[in-house]
Scaffold this active site. Structure first.
Site, short mmCIF file in Angstrom:
data_model
loop_
_atom_site.label_atom_id
_atom_site.label_comp_id
_atom_site.label_asym_id
_atom_site.label_seq_id
_atom_site.Cartn_x
_atom_site.Cartn_y
_atom_site.Cartn_z
CE LYS A 1 -3.92 2.04 2.52
NZ LYS A 1 -4.83 1.88 3.69
CB SER B 1 -8.01 3.83 2.82
OG SER B 1 -7.23 3.14 3.78
CB SER C 1 -8.65 0.95 5.67
OG SER C 1 -9.26 2.19 5.91
#
Length: 499
Positions: free
Chosen positions: A60, A144, A168
């Site tokens: 990420k 996210s 997330s």
């Protein structure tokens, strides 16, 4: 010669990423020096010394990498490359993993739909390409960690790392139909992870199945003295031993789950939940019951206050963390226009912060700053922390094993449960619209079922629960006591065999 990494992942990235937008940066194949120096590495693939040899892992974009930019999907960090690897990235490299690239995310991890990104939104791979309905509107991959979930779902990697502050990892895992593990707070190192809300942020794992997720988690689950929130080896060992002692009662393979007690929290079925999600969750619970598990209703009365408390706490911590990005110490710099008032420092900073932060980040900074002001502190931040403790107490009351972090007695409670099971989300993947997706307050209720576990710091995993009436995956969450990852992973594995 050492075995080369599987080229299929990079081929998949080249073929699919233009449509899905999961990766924001990719790296070509290269030698892994940390693995080449290991004399015991087998030419045939992973070994005990290099358990992730050649496995393609995506990272990420808010987790630091020394050889790739870390932008947090923000203009503010558009030119930033870290001088070091985050501890979790370092551990992956040492285990032989092939780091494929960085994945898209909501800016600084703030969002539930992965639409708040300077790189553009992530498209759910199940809504495009072969198998998707012709002319159907693209759907969100969730946020996210939407890029990390989409990369796994599209076959672009073996597994990926995400971060979970209030859901997330679990939310995008649910929308994309993959496994998403948020570990217990304090197990995986946060050193080198760009902070959103320090008391909530967790590094976690996304993968196609439980076995792959566990392989990655086992590599990362080590104490790191660089992380001030890391839990000691002694507490980790005590919690794991207590969990496995309890598992010996019910973990008898796939034939029987006699002795397993599953709690179904009655407050986790809001009125706006899609009916077919309730049906799929019920099917999973019935399947576990058929194997001998005992299913009992439990009450978590503080759940209704959890979402409000989460947004106050997370925004307050975000406001504090984002203060460093002023264009002087950190972040891009926007010079004031000619003739601008330069007599106050705040006015100089404001140009940079207004130009560097996106709208969602700005909103949360303002909310958090207000919650921390002298006039509002007692009514908002302090009350939110009290609610957080009530949420923690709810979890402690229902689990059969006590939380091992505080040195409490480890005896079992009569009537306690081993795990909780509930839906991961109130709906399947929402549509992506021309205005950037669902707008308004509806975006903030996506996390309603995931934030309680985050506030309590307990492990939770999204399991695939089947296909909904709209043709998209339904996620089922398995939640355990702090440090009971072994139980949570095992129940998730069993769910996969009965769906």
């Amino acid at each position: 010669m050492l075995k080369r990494p599987n080229p299929d992942w990079r081929r998949a990235i080249a073929e699919k990423n233009a449509t899905i937008n999961a990766f924001v940066y990719t790296k070509p194949p290269q030698a892994n020096p940390n693995s080449e120096i290991r004399k015991s590495v087998s030419l045939n693939g992973p070994t005990d010394d290099a358990p992730l040899w050649g496995r393609g892992i995506a990272i990420k974009d808010n987790i630091c990498t020394a050889d790739m930019p870390t932008t947090c999907s923000s203009k503010m960090l558009r030119d930033f490359t870290s001088p070091f690897d985050a501890t979790v990235v370092k551990l992956l490299r040492e285990a032989g993993a092939d780091i494929l690239g960085k994945t898209n995310c909501d800016e600084f991890g703030m969002g539930s739909l992965n639409i708040n990104s300077v790189h553009g939104p992530v498209i759910n791979p199940l809504s495009v390409g072969a198998g998707a309905d012709a002319g159907a509107e693209p759907r969100s991959a969730g946020g996210s960690s939407g890029g990390s979930a989409a990369a796994v779902a599209a076959g672009m990697c073996f597994g990926s790392l995400g971060t979970d502050t209030g859901g997330s990892i679990r939310l995008p895992a649910s929308y994309c139909g993959v496994v998403g593990l948020k570990p217990s707070y304090g197990l995986l190192s946060r050193w080198g992870v760009v902070s959103f809300a320090d008391s909530l942020d967790c590094v976690g794992v996304l993968a196609k199945n439980v076995q792959d997720a566990k392989a990655i988690f086992d590599v990362l689950n080590v104490y790191d003295d660089k992380d001030p929130t890391a839990v000691s080896d002694e507490i980790r060992k005590r919690a794991d031993e207590r969990t496995r002692e309890r598992m010996s009662v019910w973990n008898r393979g796939s034939e029987s789950l006699q002795g397993l007690r599953i709690g179904v929290p009655q407050e986790y079925f809001p009125s706006d939940m899609a009916p077919f999600i309730l049906e799929r969750v019920g099917h999973v619970i019935s399947g576990l019951q058929a194997l001998g598990a005992e299913v009992v209703p439990v009450s978590m009365p503080s759940t209704s206050y959890a979402l409000s408390a989460y947004y106050v706490i997370a925004s307050a911590e975000a406001s504090s963390n984002m203060a460093r990005y002023d264009g002087v110490e950190y972040g891009m710099q926007v010079r004031p226009p000619p003739g601008a008032d330069m007599t106050k420092t705040a006015r100089v900073y404001s140009h940079t912060r207004s130009g560097g932060f996106g709208r969602e980040v700005q909103k949360r900074i303002l909310l958090g700053t207000y919650a921390l002001t002298a006039d509002a502190y007692d009514n908002y931040f302090l009350q939110a922390q009290k609610v957080r403790q009530l949420v923690k107490d709810d979890f402690d009351k229902v689990f059969v094993v006590a939380d091992q972090r505080g040195g409490r007695q480890s005896g079992e409670k009569d009537g306690g449960v081993d795990v909780l099971i509930h839906a991961s989300a109130i709906r399947t993947a929402p549509n992506m619209r021309g205005d950037g997706g669902d707008v308004g307050l509806t975006t903030y209720v996506q996390d309603v079922l995931t934030v309680p576990a985050s506030l309590a710091g307990v492990p939770a995993i999204n399991a695939y629960g089947g296909i909904g009436d709209d043709g998209f995956p339904v996620g089922v969450s398995v939640v355990g006591q702090w440090g009971s990852e072994a139980s949570v992973l095992r129940v998730c594995e069993i769910i996969a065999s009965i769906v």
